[in-house]
Structure formats: structure tokens, C-alpha cells
Scaffold this motif. Structure first.
Motif, PDB file in Angstrom:
ATOM      1  N   LYS A 170      38.932  35.289  38.189  1.00 16.72           N
ATOM      2  CA  LYS A 170      38.626  36.671  38.596  1.00 16.72           C
ATOM      3  C   LYS A 170      38.637  37.608  37.386  1.00 16.72           C
ATOM      4  O   LYS A 170      37.712  38.394  37.180  1.00 16.72           O
ATOM      5  CB  LYS A 170      39.647  37.164  39.640  1.00 16.72           C
ATOM      6  CG  LYS A 170      39.722  36.295  40.881  1.00 16.72           C
ATOM      7  CD  LYS A 170      40.761  36.802  41.864  1.00 16.72           C
ATOM      8  CE  LYS A 170      42.204  36.750  41.376  1.00 16.72           C
ATOM      9  NZ  LYS A 170      42.740  35.376  41.183  1.00 16.72           N
ATOM     10  N   THR A 171      39.707  37.487  36.608  1.00 15.88           N
ATOM     11  CA  THR A 171      39.822  38.355  35.428  1.00 15.88           C
ATOM     12  C   THR A 171      38.699  38.046  34.436  1.00 15.88           C
ATOM     13  O   THR A 171      38.102  38.949  33.846  1.00 15.88           O
ATOM     14  CB  THR A 171      41.199  38.161  34.768  1.00 15.88           C
ATOM     15  OG1 THR A 171      42.202  38.504  35.733  1.00 15.88           O
ATOM     16  CG2 THR A 171      41.363  39.039  33.547  1.00 15.88           C
ATOM     17  N   TYR A 172      38.414  36.760  34.294  1.00 15.46           N
ATOM     18  CA  TYR A 172      37.335  36.341  33.387  1.00 15.46           C
ATOM     19  C   TYR A 172      36.009  36.985  33.809  1.00 15.46           C
ATOM     20  O   TYR A 172      35.288  37.530  32.981  1.00 15.46           O
ATOM     21  CB  TYR A 172      37.207  34.814  33.397  1.00 15.46           C
ATOM     22  CG  TYR A 172      36.195  34.305  32.391  1.00 15.46           C
ATOM     23  CD1 TYR A 172      36.598  33.887  31.125  1.00 15.46           C
ATOM     24  CD2 TYR A 172      34.835  34.258  32.700  1.00 15.46           C
ATOM     25  CE1 TYR A 172      35.682  33.433  30.193  1.00 15.46           C
ATOM     26  CE2 TYR A 172      33.902  33.807  31.777  1.00 15.46           C
ATOM     27  CZ  TYR A 172      34.337  33.391  30.527  1.00 15.46           C
ATOM     28  OH  TYR A 172      33.418  32.955  29.608  1.00 15.46           O
ATOM     29  N   LEU A 224      40.517  47.604  38.061  1.00 12.80           N
ATOM     30  CA  LEU A 224      41.956  47.433  38.259  1.00 12.80           C
ATOM     31  C   LEU A 224      42.209  45.955  38.508  1.00 12.80           C
ATOM     32  O   LEU A 224      41.823  45.412  39.544  1.00 12.80           O
ATOM     33  CB  LEU A 224      42.438  48.278  39.445  1.00 12.80           C
ATOM     34  CG  LEU A 224      42.242  49.793  39.310  1.00 12.80           C
ATOM     35  CD1 LEU A 224      42.771  50.517  40.554  1.00 12.80           C
ATOM     36  CD2 LEU A 224      42.930  50.334  38.054  1.00 12.80           C
ATOM     37  N   ASP A 225      42.835  45.315  37.526  1.00 10.11           N
ATOM     38  CA  ASP A 225      43.020  43.872  37.578  1.00 10.11           C
ATOM     39  C   ASP A 225      44.365  43.533  38.195  1.00 10.11           C
ATOM     40  O   ASP A 225      45.365  44.195  37.935  1.00 10.11           O
ATOM     41  CB  ASP A 225      42.938  43.321  36.142  1.00 10.11           C
ATOM     42  CG  ASP A 225      42.916  41.800  36.106  1.00 10.11           C
ATOM     43  OD1 ASP A 225      42.171  41.204  36.911  1.00 10.11           O
ATOM     44  OD2 ASP A 225      43.640  41.221  35.280  1.00 10.11           O
ATOM     45  N   ASP A 226      44.371  42.497  39.023  1.00  9.68           N
ATOM     46  CA  ASP A 226      45.611  41.942  39.566  1.00  9.68           C
ATOM     47  C   ASP A 226      46.378  42.918  40.446  1.00  9.68           C
ATOM     48  O   ASP A 226      47.615  42.922  40.445  1.00  9.68           O
ATOM     49  CB  ASP A 226      46.515  41.493  38.399  1.00  9.68           C
ATOM     50  CG  ASP A 226      46.835  40.014  38.517  1.00  9.68           C
ATOM     51  OD1 ASP A 226      46.426  39.415  39.521  1.00  9.68           O
ATOM     52  OD2 ASP A 226      47.498  39.483  37.612  1.00  9.68           O
ATOM     53  N   ILE A 227      45.654  43.696  41.200  1.00 10.02           N
ATOM     54  CA  ILE A 227      46.341  44.621  42.098  1.00 10.02           C
ATOM     55  C   ILE A 227      46.997  43.801  43.218  1.00 10.02           C
ATOM     56  O   ILE A 227      46.413  42.840  43.708  1.00 10.02           O
ATOM     57  CB  ILE A 227      45.362  45.691  42.632  1.00 10.02           C
ATOM     58  CG1 ILE A 227      46.134  46.782  43.357  1.00 10.02           C
ATOM     59  CG2 ILE A 227      44.283  45.097  43.519  1.00 10.02           C
ATOM     60  CD1 ILE A 227      45.312  48.021  43.602  1.00 10.02           C
ATOM     61  N   ARG A 304      41.917  27.224  36.728  1.00 13.19           N
ATOM     62  CA  ARG A 304      41.368  26.875  35.419  1.00 13.19           C
ATOM     63  C   ARG A 304      42.325  27.165  34.289  1.00 13.19           C
ATOM     64  O   ARG A 304      41.948  27.051  33.127  1.00 13.19           O
ATOM     65  CB  ARG A 304      40.097  27.687  35.179  1.00 13.19           C
ATOM     66  CG  ARG A 304      38.999  27.206  36.025  1.00 13.19           C
ATOM     67  CD  ARG A 304      37.819  28.110  35.961  1.00 13.19           C
ATOM     68  NE  ARG A 304      36.812  27.494  36.790  1.00 13.19           N
ATOM     69  CZ  ARG A 304      35.835  26.723  36.330  1.00 13.19           C
ATOM     70  NH1 ARG A 304      35.707  26.508  35.045  1.00 13.19           N
ATOM     71  NH2 ARG A 304      34.975  26.180  37.151  1.00 13.19           N
ATOM     72  N   ARG A 305      43.485  27.603  34.634  1.00  8.83           N
ATOM     73  CA  ARG A 305      44.401  27.909  33.534  1.00  8.83           C
ATOM     74  C   ARG A 305      44.865  26.635  32.853  1.00  8.83           C
ATOM     75  O   ARG A 305      45.238  25.685  33.525  1.00  8.83           O
ATOM     76  CB  ARG A 305      45.612  28.676  34.043  1.00  8.83           C
ATOM     77  CG  ARG A 305      45.158  29.997  34.572  1.00  8.83           C
ATOM     78  CD  ARG A 305      46.259  31.000  34.676  1.00  8.83           C
ATOM     79  NE  ARG A 305      45.665  32.164  35.320  1.00  8.83           N
ATOM     80  CZ  ARG A 305      46.198  33.353  35.336  1.00  8.83           C
ATOM     81  NH1 ARG A 305      47.353  33.552  34.758  1.00  8.83           N
ATOM     82  NH2 ARG A 305      45.585  34.345  35.929  1.00  8.83           N
ATOM     83  N   PRO A 306      44.817  26.648  31.515  1.00  9.10           N
ATOM     84  CA  PRO A 306      45.365  25.496  30.808  1.00  9.10           C
ATOM     85  C   PRO A 306      46.859  25.470  31.080  1.00  9.10           C
ATOM     86  O   PRO A 306      47.499  26.503  30.976  1.00  9.10           O
ATOM     87  CB  PRO A 306      45.062  25.809  29.337  1.00  9.10           C
ATOM     88  CG  PRO A 306      44.821  27.292  29.289  1.00  9.10           C
ATOM     89  CD  PRO A 306      44.398  27.734  30.652  1.00  9.10           C
TER      90      PRO A 306
HETATM   91 MG    MG Z   1      43.674  37.528  36.713  1.00  5.77          MG
END
Ligand code: MG
Ligand code: ADP
Length: 307
Positions: A170-172, A224-227, A304-306
């Protein structure tokens, strides 16, 4: 630094070194660019004009050679060009390709403002966005926003509310949208909302709340990220989030969100966490604004996080 032509004139005045001069200039007149330029302007240049332009031609050839050898030039970041000026040959300096590219990159970077965002955002790009079948819908929505917005940036466009589990990108994707907009000339502010909330609480002590809030709520495009990732206080909900969203709605400014929670859960689990009796009503009002500002799009897929 002294101009090359000036110093050469002085040097020649002081030393009547004809032989050396002839040697120097024969090198200049053999230079491909010089030959080409004189040929191209034959009808404007006679021998006298060319002679009187000698210092400029020398400057051109010398600076061009320094540039090719990676030496320090008269105007670093710029390269010489031959031009006609008042019937004589002159040298003009224009930014090199590298300088133009660097300037463009700098102004793009200036258009993306981030508050406590992870580094991955800077390199996120729509073309490198890996689109499996689950994520392709979110990408399509992102592209639709960008083309609609850029076709008429002054009219209102609903942003996106991207939700889905941790690590789906999402952030990407928000970063990739912001970078594309920056590339195309539009400024975005990306805010990691939980960190911003902490910053705002700390700003109370230094009396900075109004300024910090102002910068964020007025952003031409806001993300607004990660609300919903922290636990919200009444003060953050009512004096920060509600204030930002109210302004965005009134001014019809594009606003994006990312969250682990769907809109329904954001309302029931995040915004209603306070035990006060007015909490559900306040949550409802905030959600009306969120729904006005953004379209809900689910993102599913593997983490997808390493690690
Ligand atoms: Mg994120
Ligand atoms: P979320 O915000 O949904 O929790 P992130 O955007 O932080 O997920 O993505 C998690 C990890 O996966 C990050 O390390 C990010 O760089 C990587 N990633 C996400 N989407 C992509 C993509 N489309 N292409 C390459 N890497 C990606």
C-alpha cells in the motif's frame, strides 16, 4: 575566475609571440566544431571577422577540451556553444545535459514532501509496481486518478483509500503515485499518520501545533499513510484528523489514505475506541469526510516485506 578570452588577449598584448600564436590558432582552426560553425555562417563572416573572433574561438576550443578531459571549466555544469553576435563569433554557455537532468531531479524531489515515511517511498515507481491479479485493480485505480487529475488539476478528484494487510504494498503504491505526480509537476505531501500524531502531541509543548497542522492540511495532494495503526486519542481524532479532513473537503483537495483497516473497521475499531458517549457520532462524521475524499480499494496479496 577570469574569462579565457580576456586572459588570452592580455597575454597576447604582453607577449608579442606571433609564432606561438600561430601554432595555438592552427589547432583552433582545425577543430571540427569551429570549421563547421564558420562554414555554416560563411555569408556573415569574412576573414577580418574571423580574425577578430580568434580569442573567442580559442576560448571555445579550450573550454570544450577541459570539459572532455573532466577538468574544472570556466563555468562548471555548463558547456560552451559558438554563436553569432554583432557580426562576430561569440561563446555562449548552456547547462550540460547532466546539469539539466540533475536540476530536473532536484525539482522533482522538492515536489515530494514526506513526514516520517519509510525510505522505500523515494524509489517507488508505477512501472516497477509488480502487478499480480490482486494488485492490478489498485494500480488501475491509481492510473485513473493520475490521468483524470492531470487532465484537469483544478477540479475535484477523489483520492484512494487503499486497505489490506501488512506488507501488500500500500505504502509502495502511494509512493509510486506521488513520484509520478512529482515527475509531472505536482506536489504531494506524504505523512505517516501514527508518527505525525506523536509529533503533534509533542508540538503542544513547543506551541507548534497550528503551524504543523497548517502545512499538512493545505498540501496540494495529501497522503495519510497507515491510518488506524496506532490507537487514537480524542485530541488527535478531533483536533488533528477531523481538522485536516474538514479542510480537505471544503477545499476539494485530493487526499489518499492507506490502512490495515477497511473503512467500516476504521470507524468501529479505530475512531470509536474512546469510551466517551459522543465517540460513535464523531467517528461517523469523520468517516463521512473520508468517504467523500477517497474511494475504497482493497489490496490483497502476500506480505512482501523482507523478513
Ligand atoms: Mg504501509
Ligand atoms: P504496506 O504498506 O501494505 O504494509 P509496503 O508498501 O510497505 O506494504 O510494502 C512492503 C514491502 O514490499 C516493501 O519492502 C516494499 O519495498 C515491497 N514492495 C511492495 N510493493 C512492491 C512492488 N510493487 N514492487 C516491488 N517491491 C514492492
Amino acid at each position: 575566475m577570469e574569462n579565457v578570452s580576456e586572459s588570452m588577449k592580455k597575454w597576447m598584448d604582453q607577449n608579442n609571440q606571433t609564432a606561438h600564436y600561430i601554432e595555438l590558432m592552427s589547432d583552433v582552426y582545425r577543430n571540427g566544431d569551429v570549421v563547421q560553425f564558420i562554414n555554416d555562417h560563411r555569408d556573415e563572416l569574412d576573414e577580418d571577422h574571423i580574425d577578430r573572433s580568434a580569442a573567442k574561438l580559442y576560448e571555445y576550443v579550450t573550454e570544450k577540451r577541459k570539459l572532455a578531459n573532466g577538468e574544472t571549466t570556466f563555468a562548471p555544469g555548463y558547456e560552451p556553444h559558438l554563436i553569432m553576435s554583432n557580426h562576430l563569433i561569440d561563446v555562449a554557455y548552456a547547462p550540460t545535459k547532466e546539469t539539466v537532468a540533475r536540476e530536473k531531479m532536484k525539482s522533482e524531489q522538492r515536489r515530494l514532501k514526506t513526514i516520517s515515511m519509510p525510505k522505500l517511498v523515494k524509489d517507488a515507481s508505477l512501472t516497477e509496481f509488480e502487478k499480480d491479479e490482486n494488485r492490478v485493480l489498485a494500480l488501475k485505480e491509481a492510473l485513473q486518478f493520475i490521468s483524470a487529475f492531470e487532465a484537469s488539476p483544478r477540479t475535484y478528484h477523489q483520492g484512494l483509500y487503499l486497505y489490506g494487510s501488512f506488507g501488500v504494498g500500500k505504502t509502495y503504491l502511494l509512493g509510486a503515485i506521488a513520484n509520478q505526480l512529482a515527475h509531472d509537476g505536482y506536489s504531494t505531501t506524504m505523512v505517516h499518520f501514527p508518527s505525525f500524531a506523536v509529533e503533534m502531541k509533542n508540538a503542544i509543548a513547543t506551541n507548534n501545533v497550528a503551524d504543523k497542522l497548517e502545512a499538512v492540511r493545505r498540501a496540494p495532494i495529501l497522503m495519510l499513510d497507515d491510518i488506524g495503526a496506532d490507537s487514537v486519542s480524542d485530541w488527535i481524532r478531533d483536533e488533528v484528523l477531523a481538522v485536516i479532513l474538514e479542510y480537505r473537503m471544503q477545499e476539494e483537495l485530493p487526499t489518499f489514505f492507506s490502512s490495515n483497516l477497511s473503512m467500516a473497521k476504521l470507524e468501529s475499531e479505530y475512531l470509536t475506541v474512546s469510551k466517551k458517549s459522543e465517540a460513535p457520532l464523531k467517528a461517523k462524521r469523520i468517516m463521512q469526510r473520508v468517504r467523500f475524499l477517497a474511494k475504497q480499494v482493497e489490496m490483497v496479496g502476500q506480505n512482501r516485506r523482507p523478513n
